[in-house]
Design an enzyme around this catalytic site. Sequence first.
Site, PDB file in Angstrom:
ATOM      1  N   GLY A   1       0.819  -1.215   0.000  1.00 30.68           N
ATOM      2  CA  GLY A   1       0.000   0.000   0.000  1.00 30.68           C
ATOM      3  C   GLY A   1       0.851   1.262   0.000  1.00 30.68           C
ATOM      4  O   GLY A   1       2.091   1.215  -0.013  1.00 30.68           O
TER       5      GLY A   1
ATOM      6  N   ASP B   1      -1.875 -14.593   4.990  1.00 27.00           N
ATOM      7  CA  ASP B   1      -3.139 -13.858   5.111  1.00 27.00           C
ATOM      8  C   ASP B   1      -3.461 -13.589   6.567  1.00 27.00           C
ATOM      9  O   ASP B   1      -3.289 -14.471   7.417  1.00 27.00           O
ATOM     10  CB  ASP B   1      -4.279 -14.704   4.516  1.00 27.00           C
ATOM     11  CG  ASP B   1      -4.513 -14.356   3.059  1.00 27.00           C
ATOM     12  OD1 ASP B   1      -3.917 -13.368   2.596  1.00 27.00           O
ATOM     13  OD2 ASP B   1      -5.291 -15.075   2.416  1.00 27.00           O
TER      14      ASP B   1
ATOM     15  N   ALA C   1      -1.811  -3.419   7.402  1.00 32.14           N
ATOM     16  CA  ALA C   1      -2.793  -4.033   6.501  1.00 32.14           C
ATOM     17  C   ALA C   1      -4.214  -3.885   7.030  1.00 32.14           C
ATOM     18  O   ALA C   1      -4.446  -3.723   8.224  1.00 32.14           O
ATOM     19  CB  ALA C   1      -2.470  -5.514   6.329  1.00 32.14           C
TER      20      ALA C   1
ATOM     21  N   SER D   1      -9.124  -0.566   3.940  1.00 35.11           N
ATOM     22  CA  SER D   1      -8.935   0.817   4.387  1.00 35.11           C
ATOM     23  C   SER D   1      -9.956   1.810   3.841  1.00 35.11           C
ATOM     24  O   SER D   1      -9.839   3.002   4.104  1.00 35.11           O
ATOM     25  CB  SER D   1      -7.519   1.275   4.014  1.00 35.11           C
ATOM     26  OG  SER D   1      -7.391   1.283   2.612  1.00 35.11           O
TER      27      SER D   1
ATOM     28  N   SER E   1      -6.671   4.941  13.320  1.00 28.55           N
ATOM     29  CA  SER E   1      -7.264   5.932  12.411  1.00 28.55           C
ATOM     30  C   SER E   1      -8.081   6.952  13.184  1.00 28.55           C
ATOM     31  O   SER E   1      -8.696   6.628  14.208  1.00 28.55           O
ATOM     32  CB  SER E   1      -8.174   5.199  11.418  1.00 28.55           C
ATOM     33  OG  SER E   1      -9.035   6.108  10.786  1.00 28.55           O
TER      34      SER E   1
ATOM     35  N   GLU F   1     -10.796   7.766  12.355  1.00 26.22           N
ATOM     36  CA  GLU F   1     -12.176   7.273  12.277  1.00 26.22           C
ATOM     37  C   GLU F   1     -12.642   6.630  13.583  1.00 26.22           C
ATOM     38  O   GLU F   1     -13.831   6.419  13.768  1.00 26.22           O
ATOM     39  CB  GLU F   1     -12.316   6.283  11.115  1.00 26.22           C
ATOM     40  CG  GLU F   1     -12.275   6.943   9.751  1.00 26.22           C
ATOM     41  CD  GLU F   1     -13.514   7.782   9.431  1.00 26.22           C
ATOM     42  OE1 GLU F   1     -14.581   7.509   9.993  1.00 26.22           O
ATOM     43  OE2 GLU F   1     -13.385   8.722   8.623  1.00 26.22           O
TER      44      GLU F   1
ATOM     45  N   TYR G   1     -15.817   0.558   9.504  1.00 22.46           N
ATOM     46  CA  TYR G   1     -14.355   0.712   9.483  1.00 22.46           C
ATOM     47  C   TYR G   1     -13.863   1.292  10.812  1.00 22.46           C
ATOM     48  O   TYR G   1     -12.899   0.800  11.403  1.00 22.46           O
ATOM     49  CB  TYR G   1     -13.960   1.634   8.319  1.00 22.46           C
ATOM     50  CG  TYR G   1     -12.505   2.019   8.310  1.00 22.46           C
ATOM     51  CD1 TYR G   1     -11.553   1.232   7.678  1.00 22.46           C
ATOM     52  CD2 TYR G   1     -12.076   3.188   8.945  1.00 22.46           C
ATOM     53  CE1 TYR G   1     -10.207   1.585   7.683  1.00 22.46           C
ATOM     54  CE2 TYR G   1     -10.739   3.550   8.955  1.00 22.46           C
ATOM     55  CZ  TYR G   1      -9.814   2.748   8.323  1.00 22.46           C
ATOM     56  OH  TYR G   1      -8.488   3.100   8.335  1.00 22.46           O
TER      57      TYR G   1
ATOM     58  N   HIS H   1      -3.881  10.725   5.318  1.00 18.41           N
ATOM     59  CA  HIS H   1      -2.551  11.020   4.780  1.00 18.41           C
ATOM     60  C   HIS H   1      -2.494  10.546   3.335  1.00 18.41           C
ATOM     61  O   HIS H   1      -2.880   9.439   3.008  1.00 18.41           O
ATOM     62  CB  HIS H   1      -1.432  10.434   5.633  1.00 18.41           C
ATOM     63  CG  HIS H   1      -1.676   9.046   6.109  1.00 18.41           C
ATOM     64  ND1 HIS H   1      -2.627   8.713   7.038  1.00 18.41           N
ATOM     65  CD2 HIS H   1      -1.065   7.889   5.760  1.00 18.41           C
ATOM     66  CE1 HIS H   1      -2.596   7.415   7.253  1.00 18.41           C
ATOM     67  NE2 HIS H   1      -1.665   6.889   6.483  1.00 18.41           N
TER      68      HIS H   1
HETATM   69  O1  G4F Z   1     -10.783  10.076   0.825  1.00 17.12           O
HETATM   70  P1  G4F Z   1     -11.807   9.402   1.628  1.00 17.12           P
HETATM   71  O2  G4F Z   1     -12.401   8.159   1.052  1.00 17.12           O
HETATM   72  O3  G4F Z   1     -11.134   9.155   3.041  1.00 17.12           O
HETATM   73  P2  G4F Z   1     -11.736   8.834   4.497  1.00 17.12           P
HETATM   74  O4  G4F Z   1     -13.093   8.262   4.421  1.00 17.12           O
HETATM   75  O5  G4F Z   1     -11.574  10.065   5.340  1.00 17.12           O
HETATM   76  O6  G4F Z   1     -10.751   7.700   5.025  1.00 17.12           O
HETATM   77  C1  G4F Z   1      -9.334   7.774   4.863  1.00 17.12           C
HETATM   78  O7  G4F Z   1      -8.741   8.415   5.976  1.00 17.12           O
HETATM   79  C2  G4F Z   1      -8.924   7.733   7.232  1.00 17.12           C
HETATM   80  C3  G4F Z   1      -8.240   8.544   8.325  1.00 17.12           C
HETATM   81  O8  G4F Z   1      -6.871   8.475   8.167  1.00 17.12           O
HETATM   82  C4  G4F Z   1      -8.373   6.328   7.137  1.00 17.12           C
HETATM   83  F1  G4F Z   1      -8.532   5.701   8.313  1.00 17.12           F
HETATM   84  C5  G4F Z   1      -9.034   5.565   6.014  1.00 17.12           C
HETATM   85  O9  G4F Z   1      -8.428   4.298   5.869  1.00 17.12           O
HETATM   86  C6  G4F Z   1      -8.824   6.348   4.711  1.00 17.12           C
HETATM   87  O10 G4F Z   1      -7.445   6.376   4.431  1.00 17.12           O
HETATM   88  O11 G4F Z   1     -13.028  10.395   1.924  1.00 17.12           O
HETATM   89  C7  G4F Z   1     -12.835  11.662   2.508  1.00 17.12           C
HETATM   90  C8  G4F Z   1     -14.139  12.426   2.457  1.00 17.12           C
HETATM   91  C9  G4F Z   1     -15.345  11.627   2.970  1.00 17.12           C
HETATM   92  O12 G4F Z   1     -16.086  12.463   3.827  1.00 17.12           O
HETATM   93  C10 G4F Z   1     -16.162  11.313   1.725  1.00 17.12           C
HETATM   94  O13 G4F Z   1     -17.569  11.210   1.942  1.00 17.12           O
HETATM   95  O14 G4F Z   1     -14.464  12.755   1.106  1.00 17.12           O
HETATM   96  C11 G4F Z   1     -15.840  12.527   0.871  1.00 17.12           C
HETATM   97  N1  G4F Z   1     -16.053  12.280  -0.548  1.00 17.12           N
HETATM   98  C12 G4F Z   1     -16.808  13.056  -1.369  1.00 17.12           C
HETATM   99  N2  G4F Z   1     -16.826  12.541  -2.608  1.00 17.12           N
HETATM  100  C13 G4F Z   1     -15.585  11.254  -1.281  1.00 17.12           C
HETATM  101  C14 G4F Z   1     -16.062  11.423  -2.575  1.00 17.12           C
HETATM  102  N3  G4F Z   1     -14.758  10.217  -0.936  1.00 17.12           N
HETATM  103  C15 G4F Z   1     -14.420   9.328  -1.905  1.00 17.12           C
HETATM  104  N4  G4F Z   1     -13.586   8.306  -1.590  1.00 17.12           N
HETATM  105  N5  G4F Z   1     -14.899   9.449  -3.204  1.00 17.12           N
HETATM  106  C16 G4F Z   1     -15.716  10.474  -3.586  1.00 17.12           C
HETATM  107  O15 G4F Z   1     -16.126  10.571  -4.746  1.00 17.12           O
END
Ligand code: G4F
Length: 336
Positions: A17, A69, A92, A95, A136, A138, A160, A190
Amino acid sequence: MTDPPNSKSAIITGITGQDGSYLTEMLIEKGYTVHGIIRRSSITARPRLDHLTLDPEVYGTRLFLHYADLDDATSIRRIIFKIHPDEVYHLAGQSHVGASFEIPESTCEFTAMGTLRLLELLRDMDPAPKFLNVGSSEIFGHPDDAPQDEDTKMNPVNPYGVAKAFAVQTTRIYRDSFGLFCCNAIAYNHESPRRSKSFVTRKITNAVARIAAGKQDHVSLGNLEVERDWGFAGDYVKAMWLAMQHEEPKDYIVATGTLTPLKRFLEIAFAHAGIDDWQPHVKIDPRYFRPAEPTRLVGNAQRAKDLLGWGPSVNLQQLVTMMVDADKSQSKRRDD
Ligand code: G4F
């Protein structure tokens, strides 16, 4: 500049990753021998590791990959006992927060139970390797306070977050109950040019590059009324390593401390590609909305600063421009 090999060895779960690739580079530079655990699947491409696995001076001498695994304790046990590393970095897991609503069982199986299985193995080892679990933001979901620190109450709002909360708390329990050297890096969002395009930042920077090149007209996104504390992945793996070098095992918030609206991210990304108004290029697609969103996820990394001397080296503007530039040069190279 790579240090000569030292006697230290590390196992990394999730080595293929984004974080795994940055961490591997860093550990190899520091002279470690790195063992990565990879899942057996029909996909053999590991583009984030190619520069290391295709280097004969690295692959097979300083870097090794092993199939196992997290839902198969025997396969993990065999490798961990054979290598008996000094440090285990547990990166892992499933995510994607949005996907965790669709596949909650497997999310919990890997992220929660996978962590428990690893800790159970370490308990049986003498000496037990040091262990770092990547938690996280989260886990906080709808937190009582902002910014959050290591003592903020967990209150996850998606499968998650629940799985990560289990993993973080189980790591604490094994530290407190069995005296293992176990740390949590409670990482906020990040990003980097190596981020998968299923996350919003890379989805945007990739689209911006293609829109600027005339290859597409718009990007479809979900909820734009969200905010995140975004940092650079390369900085966050440094915090993980530093946590393992500290004399006492502890938990650390790893964050920038700045909450940024998604619309601001869009503004910076499009402006960097010379497009002043992003709005005509963004369409809202209900498919990308989630049943629940966390709120006010912004971290206070004071402990990491005080005890580890850690701080982010890349600000949001630098991060976004780094990602847009990388996607622009990739878009030039590839005709897709
Ligand atoms: O980029 P995201 O999918 O990241 P999210 O959900 O914050 O999670 C990431 O960060 C966490 C904290 O480090 C980690 F634990 C996790 O594993 C991952 O790396 O979404 C960010 C935001 C959300 O609020 C989502 O609803 O963007 C919003 N969003 C709006 N449109 C979207 C979209 N997210 C995604 N993935 N795709 C869209 O089209």
